[in-house]
Design a protein around this motif. Sequence first.
Motif, mmCIF file in Angstrom:
data_model
loop_
_atom_site.group_PDB
_atom_site.id
_atom_site.type_symbol
_atom_site.label_atom_id
_atom_site.label_comp_id
_atom_site.label_asym_id
_atom_site.label_seq_id
_atom_site.Cartn_x
_atom_site.Cartn_y
_atom_site.Cartn_z
ATOM 1 N N ASP A 254 -26.974 -30.328 24.085
ATOM 2 C CA ASP A 254 -26.136 -28.896 24.304
ATOM 3 C C ASP A 254 -25.294 -28.503 26.183
ATOM 4 O OD1 ASP A 254 -28.076 -27.367 22.342
ATOM 5 O OD2 ASP A 254 -29.835 -26.570 23.490
ATOM 6 N N VAL A 255 -25.767 -29.548 26.684
ATOM 7 C CA VAL A 255 -25.520 -28.793 28.196
ATOM 8 C C VAL A 255 -24.312 -29.314 27.655
ATOM 9 C CG1 VAL A 255 -27.360 -30.003 29.589
ATOM 10 C CG2 VAL A 255 -25.545 -31.886 28.732
ATOM 11 N N THR A 256 -23.218 -29.974 27.067
ATOM 12 C CA THR A 256 -21.664 -30.226 26.469
ATOM 13 C C THR A 256 -21.223 -28.605 25.926
ATOM 14 O OG1 THR A 256 -22.199 -31.009 24.438
ATOM 15 C CG2 THR A 256 -21.850 -32.157 27.349
ATOM 16 N N ARG A 280 -32.147 -23.013 29.599
ATOM 17 C CA ARG A 280 -32.523 -24.566 30.488
ATOM 18 C C ARG A 280 -31.988 -25.523 29.383
ATOM 19 N NH1 ARG A 280 -38.852 -24.521 30.960
ATOM 20 N NH2 ARG A 280 -38.444 -21.434 30.530
ATOM 21 N N ILE A 283 -28.410 -26.027 31.008
ATOM 22 C CA ILE A 283 -27.982 -26.569 32.982
ATOM 23 C C ILE A 283 -27.506 -27.467 32.780
ATOM 24 C CG2 ILE A 283 -30.214 -26.838 33.203
ATOM 25 C CD1 ILE A 283 -30.139 -24.934 35.659
ATOM 26 N N SER A 284 -26.552 -28.580 33.672
ATOM 27 C CA SER A 284 -26.365 -29.178 34.444
ATOM 28 C C SER A 284 -25.799 -28.947 35.144
ATOM 29 C CB SER A 284 -25.948 -30.376 33.527
ATOM 30 O OG SER A 284 -24.589 -30.063 33.459
ATOM 31 N N LYS A 285 -25.697 -30.251 36.457
ATOM 32 C CA LYS A 285 -24.924 -29.321 37.720
ATOM 33 C C LYS A 285 -23.278 -29.962 37.867
ATOM 34 C CE LYS A 285 -28.118 -32.822 40.491
ATOM 35 N NZ LYS A 285 -27.751 -33.944 41.004
ATOM 36 N N GLU A 286 -23.218 -30.165 36.572
ATOM 37 C CA GLU A 286 -21.290 -30.484 35.951
ATOM 38 C C GLU A 286 -20.621 -29.052 34.948
ATOM 39 O OE1 GLU A 286 -23.383 -33.075 35.656
ATOM 40 O OE2 GLU A 286 -22.893 -34.632 36.112
ATOM 41 N N THR A 287 -22.090 -28.472 34.949
ATOM 42 C CA THR A 287 -21.876 -27.274 33.505
ATOM 43 C C THR A 287 -22.091 -25.830 34.948
ATOM 44 O OG1 THR A 287 -22.871 -27.524 32.447
ATOM 45 C CG2 THR A 287 -22.833 -25.454 32.407
ATOM 46 N N ARG A 303 -35.277 -26.589 34.959
ATOM 47 C CA ARG A 303 -36.344 -27.037 33.924
ATOM 48 C C ARG A 303 -37.289 -27.629 35.209
ATOM 49 N NH1 ARG A 303 -31.044 -29.726 31.637
ATOM 50 N NH2 ARG A 303 -30.941 -29.525 30.212
ATOM 51 N N SER A 306 -38.509 -31.100 34.522
ATOM 52 C CA SER A 306 -37.657 -32.678 34.832
ATOM 53 C C SER A 306 -36.661 -32.690 36.378
ATOM 54 C CB SER A 306 -36.543 -32.773 33.931
ATOM 55 O OG SER A 306 -35.847 -31.636 33.635
ATOM 56 N N ASP A 307 -36.542 -30.865 36.703
ATOM 57 C CA ASP A 307 -35.153 -31.030 37.399
ATOM 58 C C ASP A 307 -35.784 -30.869 38.943
ATOM 59 O OD1 ASP A 307 -33.881 -30.136 39.733
ATOM 60 O OD2 ASP A 307 -32.613 -28.659 38.761
#
Length: 553
Positions: A254-256, A280, A283-287, A303, A306-307
Amino acid sequence: MFVREKTIKGYTYLYLVENVREGGRTKQHIIRNLGRKDAVLAAGDLDRLIASIGRFSERAMVLSALDNNPTDLDARRIGGPLLFGRLWERLGIAEVLEDLLQDRQFGFAVERAVFVATLHQLFVSGSDRSCLDWMQSYQIDGAQGLALHQFYRAMAWLGEELEEKAQGALAPRCVKDEIEERLFARRRDLFTDLSLVFMDTTSLSFYGVGGETLGKRGYSKDYRPDLAQMILALVVDAQGCPICTEMVPGNTADVTVLLPIVERLRSRFGVTRACVVADRGMISKETIAALEAQGMEYILGARERSDSMVRDIVLNDAAPMVPLALDRQAGETQLLIKEVRIGKGSDAPRYIVTLNEKEAKKDKADRQAIIDALQVQLKKGDKALVGNSAYRRYLRKSGKDKGASFEVDVGKLADEARFDGISVIRTNTKITPLQAVIRYRDLLQVENLFYKAKATYDTRPVFHQSDAAIRGHVFCSFMALLLSHELSRLCAARDLKPEWQPLLNDLDRLQKVTLHKDGKDITIRTPTAGMVGAVFQAAGVALPANIHENPTA
């Protein structure tokens, strides 16, 4: 004029009688004495007289045809094709399809095949093979004579690739993409933009290999890790109207997905500035860094567990929460909200923390129910509990020995209690915390659309063996969503809230019966049931006459 009976000296006689008016009074005038009742019935004279008169009565003709020659009658369901056929035309779907088909020589009515497949998704769904049998019960103009292989060709055309997959793109450009763009262009005006878009993903499982590239094994939201699947992304606008779909291999995380879809929105629909709302899982830092680099606003779920930044810093912020109330259909929802910034300056990451006290009580009760059940199961033996994900999260070994038993992890229970009723979103918008929360909660409309597509329309499982046909089959569910959204919008304007499945059932009860008799076609429509009449009025669709007569074609 009518038949009456009269008893004379113990015998009953039948008379053909009419009412006449003489001197201002109504009297009965005997036209003919038909004879003794027992003799008339025994000879069949009365039946022959009724049959002769009945030739001039539509009602009697239908009853006679049922008794004598049922093949003269043709009963078809007309509710769905009438209602959704009119919406299909108004939305411009038929015109868009016909325009794209101008230079293609398929040799059959492709647009009609696509409409039938979409209508099938709305009512019962299933494979194209089942669609072929299903449509025989419906009166669908222009669909007569469609064959199974033609449905397969129509689905493959919808998913046909127009150009090779670009580098970095999630999927190649297909016919269905051009249809989405043209449909959006038709309803776009000076007041229509995509300044706010909602996005979510789901998985659709296959029976079979799932095409050349789409069918892959990955995290299954269908809870079928044994089956190949594809990932389906759906984008809707602020009014809840579906804009487009993206279909990618089933092992895509999903994050990609988020960034390539945003890029395609910019190129396909001319989106220059938009606020993307997503859950959620995306979501990622790169995104986040890429969205900010492109100047895109976002409201993304975070998250909480986990975050580490959210878990250790945001949730431990000591600032007080502000109580607010949201108006919902079921009444007010009481929320506590606060804004937390990590660092200083306008570029500091901005988080919105909400606490729903009602949800907090529910989370606590649900967890306690699991613990109560867990305590009972532990007394019976602990080995089988490790395979249960709901139980496993609250267990720990009672010792370091290899054969140590399991017990309830009290520390884990206390840690889980921190998250009761809590949700966290991250945003770079300038709107207030309450506005951000409302926009994020509107993401539920996408989840509701997925629920319709997967449960009501039963898009899954998919049986096609080629990527193109799979895309076409799933795209019919997208168009079914378009039709249902348009109908919901029209009903809401009239303050109507029909339940979906009962409405479909009532539409199926609307039928027409055609009698072929003496060179005439006499059509009789059944009465409307439930909310069908009101829904037809809301949609501006006229119902056929109760009885209609035409010369036989």
